[in-house]
Design a protein around this motif. Structure first.
Motif, mmCIF file in Angstrom:
data_model
loop_
_atom_site.group_PDB
_atom_site.id
_atom_site.type_symbol
_atom_site.label_atom_id
_atom_site.label_comp_id
_atom_site.label_asym_id
_atom_site.label_seq_id
_atom_site.Cartn_x
_atom_site.Cartn_y
_atom_site.Cartn_z
ATOM 1 N N UNK A 97 0.779 -1.225 0.000
ATOM 2 C CA UNK A 97 0.000 0.000 0.000
ATOM 3 C C UNK A 97 0.812 1.277 0.000
ATOM 4 N N UNK A 98 2.150 1.149 -0.121
ATOM 5 C CA UNK A 98 2.998 2.329 -0.123
ATOM 6 C C UNK A 98 3.191 2.896 -1.514
ATOM 7 N N UNK A 99 3.999 3.938 -1.610
ATOM 8 C CA UNK A 99 4.308 4.582 -2.883
ATOM 9 C C UNK A 99 5.826 4.693 -3.015
ATOM 10 N N UNK A 100 6.387 4.048 -4.008
ATOM 11 C CA UNK A 100 7.834 4.055 -4.207
ATOM 12 C C UNK A 100 8.230 5.159 -5.174
ATOM 13 N N UNK A 101 9.345 5.811 -4.887
ATOM 14 C CA UNK A 101 9.905 6.770 -5.831
ATOM 15 C C UNK A 101 11.417 6.670 -5.799
ATOM 16 N N UNK A 102 12.046 7.075 -6.879
ATOM 17 C CA UNK A 102 13.494 6.941 -7.024
ATOM 18 C C UNK A 102 14.227 8.054 -6.296
ATOM 19 N N UNK A 103 15.397 7.711 -5.761
ATOM 20 C CA UNK A 103 16.267 8.697 -5.143
ATOM 21 C C UNK A 103 17.690 8.440 -5.614
ATOM 22 N N UNK A 104 18.450 9.489 -5.811
ATOM 23 C CA UNK A 104 19.845 9.337 -6.191
ATOM 24 C C UNK A 104 20.688 9.061 -4.949
ATOM 25 N N UNK A 105 21.726 8.270 -5.131
ATOM 26 C CA UNK A 105 22.572 7.948 -3.984
ATOM 27 C C UNK A 105 23.109 9.206 -3.316
ATOM 28 N N UNK A 106 23.501 10.183 -4.108
ATOM 29 C CA UNK A 106 24.112 11.387 -3.547
ATOM 30 C C UNK A 106 23.122 12.229 -2.741
ATOM 31 N N UNK A 107 21.831 11.953 -2.877
ATOM 32 C CA UNK A 107 20.824 12.730 -2.169
ATOM 33 C C UNK A 107 20.363 12.080 -0.861
ATOM 34 N N UNK A 108 20.890 10.916 -0.537
ATOM 35 C CA UNK A 108 20.349 10.178 0.596
ATOM 36 C C UNK A 108 20.603 10.863 1.931
ATOM 37 N N UNK A 109 21.780 11.451 2.125
ATOM 38 C CA UNK A 109 22.058 12.109 3.406
ATOM 39 C C UNK A 109 21.099 13.284 3.624
ATOM 40 N N UNK A 110 20.889 14.097 2.580
ATOM 41 C CA UNK A 110 19.957 15.219 2.696
ATOM 42 C C UNK A 110 18.524 14.714 2.889
ATOM 43 N N UNK A 111 18.180 13.648 2.193
ATOM 44 C CA UNK A 111 16.852 13.041 2.344
ATOM 45 C C UNK A 111 16.622 12.624 3.790
ATOM 46 N N UNK A 112 17.637 11.990 4.391
ATOM 47 C CA UNK A 112 17.469 11.515 5.755
ATOM 48 C C UNK A 112 17.415 12.674 6.744
#
Length: 329
Positions: free
Chosen positions: A187-202
């Motif tokens: 029931x979730x929604x998946x979307x793509x993220x770039x590896x270089x953006x993971x720290x900012x995402x977190x």
């Protein structure tokens, strides 16, 4: 349908529609997220083959099946119809999902690297800050790997639904395709993220929940200054918190912003700063958040508000420092 050419038979079968698209799953780690995930997968029709936990000696060997981790694994395994173990060697699951702390992902992957044949399997982890490269040792052995992180909070005593939750996904193509399908199934929604953006995402996610909780704890300290206990403050704040989130959801940050800053009420802000002198940490938080509001949200009398926030003076609003001293005398 996804292009399955070039994939190994096990991974290819996991990409086919219908029941065959739901591979058997082994969950590594029975913590807050691992438990919520296992239950969601089971409800979505996935067979949870095993819940793998650390043994007491932290070796993930069969030497000891006791300890807190194994107790949690056994409890979760009973709930999802799986077996609890500290050994992956007998697992036939096609999907291995690592639900261990960030600092343990790489090490646990290395410990499990020689336990099973990894070619044709998919390995996922759910760190928000770390990339799929934490599973590089399994990739080198033939596994397709990805990181799949839900933007949701998981704490002891709460089992949130994964329905509607966004999942940030990156990694090998085959693993990403399977991860997207699994996320959709729960029931979730998946979307793509770039590896270089993971720290900012977190960091974004940390602002959205853990640091928001820290703000609420700070808010309780302000309530104490007003003669309200922290327990009572938590209860009394719930309606305004719920409405604030409802306003934010419906109107956005600017439309949902209220209070003395949007009105440009400099004297009220000065009164706040005055009363917070007795709680310097709380005062620092107030100044930081008010400064953020002036930068990102609508506000009147910005110049006056900025001067008030910068001023180290603790005099009462509307009074000069000299008059305040005379009054005290």
């Amino acid at each position: 349908m996804a292009d399955v050419r070039g994939l190994t038979p096990d991974v290819r079968s996991a990409m086919l529609p219908g029941m065959i698209a739901k591979p058997r799953v082994a969950i590594v780690g029975a913590g807050n997220f691992g438990s919520a995930l296992a239950l969601a997968l089971r409800r979505a029709g996935y067979a949870i083959e095993a819940v793998i936990a650390r043994a007491r000696d932290e070796s993930l060997s069969r030497a000891s099946l006791s300890g807190e981790s194994m107790k949690k694994a056994r409890k979760l395994a009973r709930q999802v119809g799986a077996r609890a173990s500290s050994d992956l060697s007998t697992a036939s699951a096609e999907l291995i999902w690592f639900c261990v702390p960030d600092s343990a992902i790489s090490g646990v992957a290395k410990l499990l690297a020689n336990k099973i044949e990894w070619k044709g399997r998919v390995a996922l982890h759910s760190s928000g800050a770390l990339t799929s490269d934490e599973l590089a040792v399994l990739r080198s052995l033939g596994a397709a790997v990805a990181s799949v992180h839900p933007l949701m909070t998981f704490v002891r005593g709460s089992r949130p639904s994964l329905a509607g939750v966004p999942f940030a996904v990156e990694g090998d193509a085959a693993a990403v395709r399977l991860a997207r399908r699994v996320v959709e199934n729960v029931g979730g929604h998946a979307y793509s993220i770039r590896q270089k953006d993971k720290a900012a995402y977190h960091a974004w996610g940390t602002f959205a929940s853990p640091l928001f909780t820290a703000l609420l704890a700070t808010t309780e300290q302000v309530a104490v200054l007003a003669g309200v206990s922290r327990k009572a403050a938590r209860r009394r704040m719930i309606p305004i918190l719920q409405q604030t989130l409802a306003n934010y959801a419906a109107l956005g940050a600017a439309g949902g912003f209220s209070g003395p800053i949007v009105r440009g009420d400099v004297d009220t802000v000065k009164r706040h700063l005055h009363v917070l002198r007795g709680a310097p940490v709380v005062r620092e938080v107030y100044v930081a958040l008010a400064g953020s509001a002036l930068r990102y949200l609508p506000a009147k009398s910005k110049a006056g508000l900025e001067r008030a926030l910068r001023s180290p003076s603790s005099g009462q609003p509307g009074r000069s420092p000299r008059r305040s001293r005379a009054t005290k005398g």
